[in-house]
Design a protein around this motif. Structure first.
Motif, short mmCIF file in Angstrom:
data_model
loop_
_atom_site.label_atom_id
_atom_site.label_comp_id
_atom_site.label_asym_id
_atom_site.label_seq_id
_atom_site.Cartn_x
_atom_site.Cartn_y
_atom_site.Cartn_z
N PHE A 60 -21.67 -0.64 -15.35
CA PHE A 60 -21.76 -1.99 -15.89
C PHE A 60 -20.79 -2.91 -15.16
CE2 PHE A 60 -19.81 -5.11 -18.73
CZ PHE A 60 -20.92 -5.78 -19.22
N TYR A 61 -21.28 -4.06 -14.72
CA TYR A 61 -20.41 -5.10 -14.15
C TYR A 61 -20.67 -6.42 -14.87
CZ TYR A 61 -19.54 -1.80 -10.39
OH TYR A 61 -19.17 -0.69 -9.68
N ALA A 62 -19.58 -7.05 -15.31
CA ALA A 62 -19.69 -8.31 -16.06
C ALA A 62 -19.93 -9.50 -15.15
CB ALA A 62 -18.42 -8.53 -16.88
N ALA A 63 -19.59 -9.36 -13.85
CA ALA A 63 -19.72 -10.47 -12.90
C ALA A 63 -20.53 -10.02 -11.69
CB ALA A 63 -18.34 -10.95 -12.46
N SER A 64 -20.99 -11.00 -10.92
CA SER A 64 -21.82 -10.66 -9.75
C SER A 64 -21.00 -9.96 -8.66
CB SER A 64 -22.51 -11.89 -9.18
OG SER A 64 -21.56 -12.90 -8.87
N ASN A 84 -29.90 2.96 -22.89
CA ASN A 84 -29.97 2.53 -24.29
C ASN A 84 -28.61 2.38 -24.96
OD1 ASN A 84 -32.17 1.53 -25.56
ND2 ASN A 84 -32.78 3.43 -26.54
N GLN A 85 -27.52 2.48 -24.21
CA GLN A 85 -26.19 2.28 -24.79
C GLN A 85 -26.00 0.81 -25.14
OE1 GLN A 85 -22.99 3.88 -22.43
NE2 GLN A 85 -21.44 2.66 -23.45
N PRO A 86 -25.48 0.50 -26.33
CA PRO A 86 -25.22 -0.90 -26.70
C PRO A 86 -24.21 -1.53 -25.74
CG PRO A 86 -25.08 0.53 -28.63
CD PRO A 86 -25.17 1.43 -27.43
N ILE A 87 -24.54 -2.73 -25.22
CA ILE A 87 -23.61 -3.41 -24.32
C ILE A 87 -23.15 -4.77 -24.83
CG2 ILE A 87 -24.14 -2.17 -22.17
CD1 ILE A 87 -26.16 -4.30 -21.44
N ILE A 142 -29.36 -7.76 -14.87
CA ILE A 142 -29.99 -7.55 -16.18
C ILE A 142 -30.15 -8.90 -16.86
CG2 ILE A 142 -29.82 -6.34 -18.39
CD1 ILE A 142 -30.04 -4.53 -15.79
N GLU A 143 -31.36 -9.16 -17.33
CA GLU A 143 -31.65 -10.42 -18.00
C GLU A 143 -31.73 -10.20 -19.51
OE1 GLU A 143 -35.23 -11.90 -16.22
OE2 GLU A 143 -34.19 -12.49 -14.38
N SER A 144 -31.33 -11.23 -20.24
CA SER A 144 -31.36 -11.15 -21.71
C SER A 144 -32.79 -11.12 -22.22
CB SER A 144 -30.64 -12.36 -22.31
OG SER A 144 -30.74 -12.31 -23.73
N GLU A 145 -32.99 -10.32 -23.25
CA GLU A 145 -34.28 -10.30 -23.95
C GLU A 145 -34.19 -11.11 -25.23
OE1 GLU A 145 -35.38 -6.21 -24.56
OE2 GLU A 145 -35.04 -5.71 -22.46
N TYR A 146 -33.04 -11.77 -25.44
CA TYR A 146 -32.78 -12.44 -26.71
C TYR A 146 -32.22 -13.84 -26.50
CZ TYR A 146 -32.81 -7.52 -28.00
OH TYR A 146 -33.16 -6.19 -28.13
N ASP A 147 -32.45 -14.70 -27.50
CA ASP A 147 -31.76 -15.98 -27.62
C ASP A 147 -30.67 -15.77 -28.66
OD1 ASP A 147 -33.46 -17.50 -25.91
OD2 ASP A 147 -34.92 -17.69 -27.53
N GLY A 148 -29.48 -16.31 -28.42
CA GLY A 148 -28.43 -16.19 -29.44
C GLY A 148 -27.06 -16.43 -28.87
N GLU A 149 -26.06 -16.05 -29.65
CA GLU A 149 -24.65 -16.23 -29.28
C GLU A 149 -24.01 -14.86 -29.09
OE1 GLU A 149 -20.46 -17.49 -31.37
OE2 GLU A 149 -22.31 -18.25 -32.25
N ILE A 194 -27.24 -11.58 -17.68
CA ILE A 194 -26.10 -11.31 -18.57
C ILE A 194 -25.12 -10.29 -18.00
CG2 ILE A 194 -27.23 -12.05 -20.70
CD1 ILE A 194 -27.94 -9.10 -21.27
N CYS A 195 -25.56 -9.48 -17.02
CA CYS A 195 -24.66 -8.51 -16.39
C CYS A 195 -25.39 -7.87 -15.22
CB CYS A 195 -24.20 -7.44 -17.38
SG CYS A 195 -25.51 -6.34 -17.97
N ILE A 196 -24.69 -6.98 -14.55
CA ILE A 196 -25.29 -6.17 -13.48
C ILE A 196 -25.05 -4.71 -13.84
CG2 ILE A 196 -24.94 -5.40 -11.08
CD1 ILE A 196 -24.65 -8.34 -10.33
N ILE A 197 -26.06 -3.89 -13.64
CA ILE A 197 -25.88 -2.44 -13.75
C ILE A 197 -26.25 -1.85 -12.40
CG2 ILE A 197 -26.62 -0.31 -14.87
CD1 ILE A 197 -26.96 -1.91 -17.44
N GLU A 198 -25.27 -1.18 -11.80
CA GLU A 198 -25.46 -0.59 -10.48
C GLU A 198 -25.88 0.86 -10.66
OE1 GLU A 198 -24.00 1.99 -7.30
OE2 GLU A 198 -22.38 1.22 -8.54
N ALA A 199 -26.98 1.21 -10.02
CA ALA A 199 -27.49 2.58 -10.08
C ALA A 199 -27.87 2.99 -8.66
CB ALA A 199 -28.70 2.66 -11.00
#
Length: 85
Positions: free
Chosen positions: A18-22, A76-79, A54-61, A42-47
């Motif tokens: 998981f990476y929070a920034a580009s 499927n881990q909560p991020i 990774i793009e959000s599937e949700y609208d919200g805060e 919303i984040c990057i996951i390097e594999a």
């Protein structure tokens, strides 16, 4: 006691890191308190040396970021915890 009935958990769509920034030194894609919308990065996951934005599937805060930057994630881990608007 906080009402959690309107909270959604965004989960990792793949196994990786998981990476929070580009990239290092850049501001994170999102911070706690930010409002996000469907399709927003919303984040990057390097594999396997492939950086998956990774793009959000949700609208919200964003209520909580549940994983530290540069940490391994499982499928499927909560991020993120997201309050639905």
């Amino acid at each position: 006691n906080e009402d959690v009935s309107n909270l959604t958990t965004a989960t990792a769509p793949l196994v990786g890191t998981f990476y929070a920034a580009s990239k290092e030194g850049e501001p994170p894609f999102i911070n706690v308190g930010d409002t996000i919308s469907v399709g927003q990065s919303i984040c990057i996951i390097e594999a396997m040396k492939i950086f998956n934005e990774i793009e959000s599937e949700y609208d919200g805060e964003i209520v909580e970021i549940l994983i530290n930057d540069s940490s391994p994630v499982e499928f499927n881990q909560p991020i993120f915890s997201i309050r639905n608007n």
